[in-house]
Design a protein around this motif. Structure first.
Motif, short mmCIF file in Angstrom:
data_model
loop_
_atom_site.label_atom_id
_atom_site.label_comp_id
_atom_site.label_asym_id
_atom_site.label_seq_id
_atom_site.Cartn_x
_atom_site.Cartn_y
_atom_site.Cartn_z
N MET A 8 71.57 78.39 26.86
CA MET A 8 70.60 77.78 25.95
C MET A 8 69.33 77.38 26.69
O MET A 8 68.61 76.50 26.27
N ASP A 9 69.04 78.01 27.79
CA ASP A 9 67.89 77.67 28.60
C ASP A 9 66.66 77.31 27.76
O ASP A 9 66.03 78.18 27.17
N HIS A 10 66.34 76.06 27.71
CA HIS A 10 65.18 75.56 26.94
C HIS A 10 65.21 75.98 25.46
O HIS A 10 64.17 75.99 24.81
N LEU A 11 66.38 76.33 24.94
CA LEU A 11 66.45 76.83 23.56
C LEU A 11 65.79 75.87 22.57
O LEU A 11 64.97 76.28 21.75
N PHE A 12 66.14 74.60 22.64
CA PHE A 12 65.62 73.63 21.67
C PHE A 12 64.12 73.49 21.81
O PHE A 12 63.38 73.51 20.83
N ARG A 13 63.68 73.34 23.06
CA ARG A 13 62.25 73.16 23.28
C ARG A 13 61.47 74.38 22.76
O ARG A 13 60.49 74.25 22.06
N TYR A 29 61.56 74.64 19.01
CA TYR A 29 60.85 73.58 18.30
C TYR A 29 59.53 74.11 17.73
O TYR A 29 59.27 74.02 16.53
N GLN A 60 63.76 67.33 14.43
CA GLN A 60 64.41 66.37 15.33
C GLN A 60 65.83 66.05 14.84
O GLN A 60 66.79 66.10 15.61
N ASP A 61 65.95 65.75 13.55
CA ASP A 61 67.27 65.46 12.97
C ASP A 61 68.22 66.65 13.14
O ASP A 61 69.40 66.48 13.43
N PHE A 109 68.26 68.96 15.42
CA PHE A 109 68.75 69.09 16.79
C PHE A 109 69.87 68.09 17.05
O PHE A 109 70.87 68.41 17.68
N ILE A 110 69.67 66.85 16.57
CA ILE A 110 70.69 65.83 16.79
C ILE A 110 71.99 66.24 16.09
O ILE A 110 73.08 66.12 16.65
N GLY A 147 56.98 71.50 22.08
CA GLY A 147 58.14 70.63 21.91
C GLY A 147 58.29 69.57 22.98
O GLY A 147 59.40 69.17 23.31
N SER A 181 58.00 65.68 24.22
CA SER A 181 57.94 64.36 23.61
C SER A 181 56.71 63.64 24.13
O SER A 181 56.10 64.07 25.12
N GLU A 192 57.17 62.90 27.68
CA GLU A 192 57.03 64.06 28.56
C GLU A 192 55.56 64.46 28.72
O GLU A 192 55.14 64.85 29.81
#
Lengths: 415, 110
Positions: free
Chosen positions: A7-12, A15, A39-40, A42-43, A135, A137, A140
């Motif tokens: 999942m290398d940086h998948l979420f970022r 996003y 955001q929700d 992903f959680i 993506g 924050s 960041e």
């Protein structure tokens, strides 16, 4: 950890894609709600993926985000007829089509042009792009740009407000606008890259993140025939040549290693190759070169030399002079002075340094004094060299750069 | 039984990257327990909750944002004793966010 790798940086990375696709469906006026929904999502994925990652995580994420967004929109404006219309619309949109690669890229491109819209304050553009497309924050972004988190928050909310107030269209500009707007897009991406490459951060990961994001953004431009211009290829080529050296710029003690001392065997060859291939595209369709062309040509010249001694300074000088002709700046003159120092043309160095007003270099004035000190050292004026290097050390903010200057000072003291 | 108590992720403004790192830690923990065959069951809990209390069965609607400590989920694991369960709990990913694991033994009759 197998999952981390997969999942290398998948979420970022997803996003920005998800924000862009959903904005294309629901409109810029819902941007904040869209970001909340993602955001929700992903959680929720943490819980839902406990056992195993779904076969197509992207599809899972986007579907979940869309549902969550509809929930949120319903809650916000239960009585709002528009939401009902949107819902009906969403059902008729062939959602799957929006997730074809070129449609995703198109959506992300629209977001890039929104972030770099002239209605936004230039400072806000970078923060907004990093947040919405990359993506990051607020925390960041603050860490990456060396700002207070509070400042980042202000910039983000000012950008969002502008988008709302000016009712910006979520589009790729056409016709005559395109050229000008694209110019600013390239500038913003260039600035993001430089924040990573020349940043005061000692943290190599933050630097790589920023450079990587800039490269992803630049690459998105190549997906559309209107934005895949010679300039945008030259910009990407420049990033390739520079990024190839990123890791060898800092040693394990977090000290800056000068170009001269870098271990050239550690330069990342695949990126250099990609840089040359991209450069071919950048020069094949045009007779006129942009500043990115010249900067890329200079960077290419450096990575071409297999030892520092083999560097073709004459060629680099030529590129710098062309660059300065295109866009005159004191920083270019300083760079030319540095090159002349390498070519041992001390007369030229002196004339150049005397023609530069160091205060125009702003936070880079320390480079001026550092170069001047080196010149003084080379003509054997020990006293002047030491006085100038002290001036440089007093002005430099970056610790790694400061360490480099102090090592130089020690060298002058021993001479 | 391991009961997870902590603040909610949603209130923490985690970035996508941070959320993903959490997800990866939970998954590796799960995988490890599955390999050791110690995980019997477990569930994550949604954040909306109602409290029914008192002789009048008064129902209050609490959102997770109002609660400092929220039960986020639980696992039932197989362990010889408290020490064994505590050992398993070492890999809970949210200690750094101020999370707590409460270890309780499930009562067995007969």
């Amino acid at each position: 950890m197998a999952h981390q790798k997969m999942m290398d940086h998948l979420f970022r990375h997803h996003y920005g894609k998800m924000v862009s696709i959903l904005t294309r469906i629901f409109g810029l006026q819902h941007l904040e709600t869209i970001e909340d929904a993602i955001q929700d999502t992903f959680i929720n994925a943490i819980r839902a993926w406990q056992g195993n990652v779904p076969e197509s995580p992207e599809a899972w994420l986007i579907k979940a985000a869309r549902n969550r967004l509809l929930d949120l929109l319903r809650k916000i404006s239960a009585a709002d007829a528009r939401v009902a219309r949107i819902e009906a619309g969403v059902d008729t949109i062939a959602i799957n089509e929006l997730f074809l690669d070129h449609e995703v890229e198109d959506s992300v491109l629209r977001m890039i042009f929104t972030a770099c819209h002239p209605a936004l304050n230039p400072k806000d553009q970078i923060a907004f792009a990093l947040k919405t497309i990359s993506g990051f924050s607020g925390k960041e972004i603050a860490a990456a740009l060396l700002l207070k988190e509070e400042t980042v928050k202000k910039r983000l909310s000012r950008a969002r407000k502008m988008i709302r107030v000016k009712n910006l269209a979520f589009e790729i500009p056409g016709g005559l606008d395109l050229e000008q707007r694209l110019e600013r897009v390239l500038e913003v991406i260039y600035l993001i890259f430089n924040e990573g490459f020349h940043s005061n951060r000692k943290d190599i990961l933050i630097r790589e993140d920023l450079c990587g994001e800039a490269m992803r953004l630049a690459k998105t431009l190549h997906s559309n025939s209107f934005t895949a211009t010679p300039e945008s290829y030259a910009l990407f080529a420049l990033f390739c040549f520079q990024s190839a050296r990123l890791r060898s710029k800092i040693n394990d003690q977090k000290e800056i290693i000068s170009l001269q001392e870098q271990d050239r065997s550690r330069w990342y060859q695949p990126l250099i190759l990609l840089g040359h291939q991209t450069m071919d595209k950048a020069v094949s369709a045009t007779e006129t070169f942009s500043c990115y062309h010249y900067e890329a040509a200079i960077a290419a010249e450096h990575v071409r030399a297999s030892t520092y001694e083999e560097t073709d300074w004459d060629k680099i000088l030529l590129w710098y002079e062309q660059l300065d002709r295109l866009e005159h700046s004191p920083l270019n003159l300083l760079n030319i002075a540095v090159v002349q120092l390498q070519r041992r043309d001390l007369e030229a160095v002196k004339n150049l340094l005397e023609s530069i007003q160091p205060n125009l270099l702003e936070q880079r004035a320390y480079l001026y004094y550092g170069t001047y000190a080196e010149y003084a050292h080379q003509i054997g004026n020990r006293e002047q060299a030491l006085a100038l290097i002290d001036q440089a050390i007093a002005l430099v903010e970056n610790e790694a750069e400061s360490g480099y200057l102090k090592r130089k000072k020690a060298k002058y003291q021993m001479s | 039984m391991l009961i997870f108590i902590g603040v909610s992720y949603a209130e923490m403004n985690l970035s996508p990257e941070e959320i993903q790192n959490r997800a990866a830690s939970w998954m590796s923990w799960n995988e490890k327990m599955a390999k050791q065959g110690v995980l019997k069951e477990g569930n994550a809990l949604q954040e909306d909750l109602r409290r029914v209390k008192g002789p009048d069965r008064t129902v209050t609607d609490r959102t997770s944002a109002e609660l400092k400590e929220l039960i986020g989920g639980y696992y039932i694991v197989k362990a010889a004793d408290f020490e064994g369960a505590i050992e398993i709990a070492q890999d809970y990913p949210d200690f750094d966010l101020g999370g707590t694991v409460e270890v309780r033994e499930v009562m067995h009759y007969n």
